[in-house]
Design a protein around this motif. Structure first.
Motif, short mmCIF file in Angstrom:
data_model
loop_
_atom_site.label_atom_id
_atom_site.label_comp_id
_atom_site.label_asym_id
_atom_site.label_seq_id
_atom_site.Cartn_x
_atom_site.Cartn_y
_atom_site.Cartn_z
N GLY A 1 0.83 -1.18 0.00
CA GLY A 1 0.00 0.00 0.00
C GLY A 1 0.86 1.23 0.00
O GLY A 1 1.98 1.23 0.52
N LYS A 2 0.38 2.31 -0.55
CA LYS A 2 1.13 3.55 -0.63
C LYS A 2 0.19 4.72 -0.37
O LYS A 2 -0.91 4.76 -0.90
CB LYS A 2 1.76 3.69 -2.01
N ARG A 3 0.64 5.66 0.45
CA ARG A 3 -0.12 6.86 0.74
C ARG A 3 0.82 8.07 0.82
O ARG A 3 1.98 7.94 1.24
CB ARG A 3 -0.88 6.76 2.07
N ASP A 4 0.30 9.22 0.48
CA ASP A 4 1.04 10.47 0.59
C ASP A 4 1.03 10.91 2.06
O ASP A 4 -0.02 10.98 2.69
CB ASP A 4 0.35 11.53 -0.28
N ILE A 5 2.20 11.18 2.62
CA ILE A 5 2.32 11.66 4.00
C ILE A 5 3.08 12.98 4.05
O ILE A 5 3.73 13.29 5.05
CB ILE A 5 2.98 10.61 4.92
N THR A 6 2.98 13.77 2.98
CA THR A 6 3.77 15.00 2.88
C THR A 6 3.56 15.92 4.08
O THR A 6 4.52 16.46 4.62
CB THR A 6 3.45 15.74 1.57
N GLY A 7 2.36 16.11 4.52
CA GLY A 7 2.12 16.97 5.68
C GLY A 7 2.26 18.43 5.34
O GLY A 7 2.31 18.82 4.17
N PRO A 8 2.35 19.28 6.37
CA PRO A 8 2.45 20.72 6.14
C PRO A 8 3.76 21.06 5.43
O PRO A 8 4.80 20.48 5.74
CB PRO A 8 2.41 21.32 7.54
N VAL A 9 3.71 21.99 4.48
CA VAL A 9 4.91 22.31 3.70
C VAL A 9 5.41 23.74 3.93
O VAL A 9 6.46 24.11 3.44
CB VAL A 9 4.68 22.08 2.19
N SER A 10 4.67 24.52 4.64
CA SER A 10 5.07 25.90 4.84
C SER A 10 4.78 26.32 6.28
O SER A 10 3.75 25.96 6.85
CB SER A 10 4.30 26.79 3.86
N GLY A 11 5.72 27.05 6.85
CA GLY A 11 5.51 27.59 8.18
C GLY A 11 5.72 26.60 9.30
O GLY A 11 5.33 26.85 10.44
N ILE A 12 6.34 25.45 9.02
CA ILE A 12 6.61 24.46 10.06
C ILE A 12 8.10 24.15 10.08
O ILE A 12 8.77 24.21 9.04
CB ILE A 12 5.78 23.17 9.84
N THR A 13 8.62 23.88 11.27
CA THR A 13 10.04 23.56 11.41
C THR A 13 10.35 22.27 10.66
O THR A 13 9.61 21.31 10.73
CB THR A 13 10.39 23.38 12.89
N LEU A 14 11.46 22.28 9.95
CA LEU A 14 11.90 21.08 9.26
C LEU A 14 12.51 20.11 10.26
O LEU A 14 13.22 20.51 11.18
CB LEU A 14 12.91 21.43 8.16
N MET A 15 12.24 18.84 10.10
CA MET A 15 12.66 17.84 11.07
C MET A 15 14.17 17.64 11.03
O MET A 15 14.75 17.39 9.99
CB MET A 15 11.95 16.52 10.76
N GLY A 16 14.78 17.75 12.18
CA GLY A 16 16.20 17.44 12.30
C GLY A 16 17.11 18.64 12.20
O GLY A 16 18.30 18.50 12.45
N TYR A 17 16.61 19.80 11.83
CA TYR A 17 17.47 20.97 11.79
C TYR A 17 17.60 21.57 13.17
O TYR A 17 16.68 21.53 13.97
CB TYR A 17 16.94 22.02 10.80
N ALA A 18 18.75 22.14 13.48
CA ALA A 18 19.03 22.64 14.82
C ALA A 18 18.54 24.07 15.02
O ALA A 18 18.61 24.58 16.12
CB ALA A 18 20.52 22.55 15.12
N ARG A 19 18.07 24.73 13.98
CA ARG A 19 17.61 26.11 14.10
C ARG A 19 16.09 26.14 13.99
O ARG A 19 15.55 26.07 12.90
CB ARG A 19 18.25 26.97 13.02
#
Length: 141
Positions: A1-19
């Motif tokens: 099975g395959k599903r899109d899990i893109t989630g929010p693309v603007s205005g949210i902190t990117l995962m794993g960045y320290a800033r």
């Protein structure tokens, strides 16, 4: 099975960045969950779940497993010991779904994003389970 899990693309902190002030500003590539259900001739089952996200927090794993335990279409047969969750470990996807203190403290928690991940992972697992077909699997060393 395959599903899109893109989630929010603007205005949210990117995962794993320290800033924490470095926020997503748009979409380059979509993120997906892909699930594969395998059953051998003796009826033993395993589900492999690959996600294009940074990591699989324990709370995400446990929530998915708890919810599929309530199903009655065979999906409930996949428990913690026969489900393998895998994350691509991208640092460019959205954060906010992790309940670990450091991530929560740095990026906050987005319940809507978390719930979307849970629902789409379950949908992909269910599709993989319900569309199983006989195949030959060959292994080599």
């Amino acid at each position: 099975g395959k599903r899109d899990i893109t989630g929010p693309v603007s205005g949210i902190t990117l995962m794993g960045y320290a800033r924490p002030e470095q926020l997503g500003s748009g979409l380059l590539n979509r993120l997906f969950v892909r699930s594969y259900a395998v059953e051998d001739a003796s009826g033993e089952k395993i589900m492999m779940v690959h996600t294009d996200i940074h990591n699989i927090p324990l709370q995400l794993r446990e929530t998915v497993l708890q919810r599929i335990s309530q199903f009655n279409n065979g999906l409930e047969e996949y428990k913690g010991d026969n489900v393998v969750f895998h994350a691509q470990h991208t640092h460019s996807g959205p954060g906010g779904y992790n309940t670990y203190f450091l991530y929560y403290f740095m990026m906050g928690f987005d319940q809507i994003h978390f719930e979307m991940l849970v629902e789409r992972i379950i949908e992909a697992m269910e599709e993989a389970h319900l569309t199983k077909k006989p195949h030959n699997l060959y292994l080599s060393h």
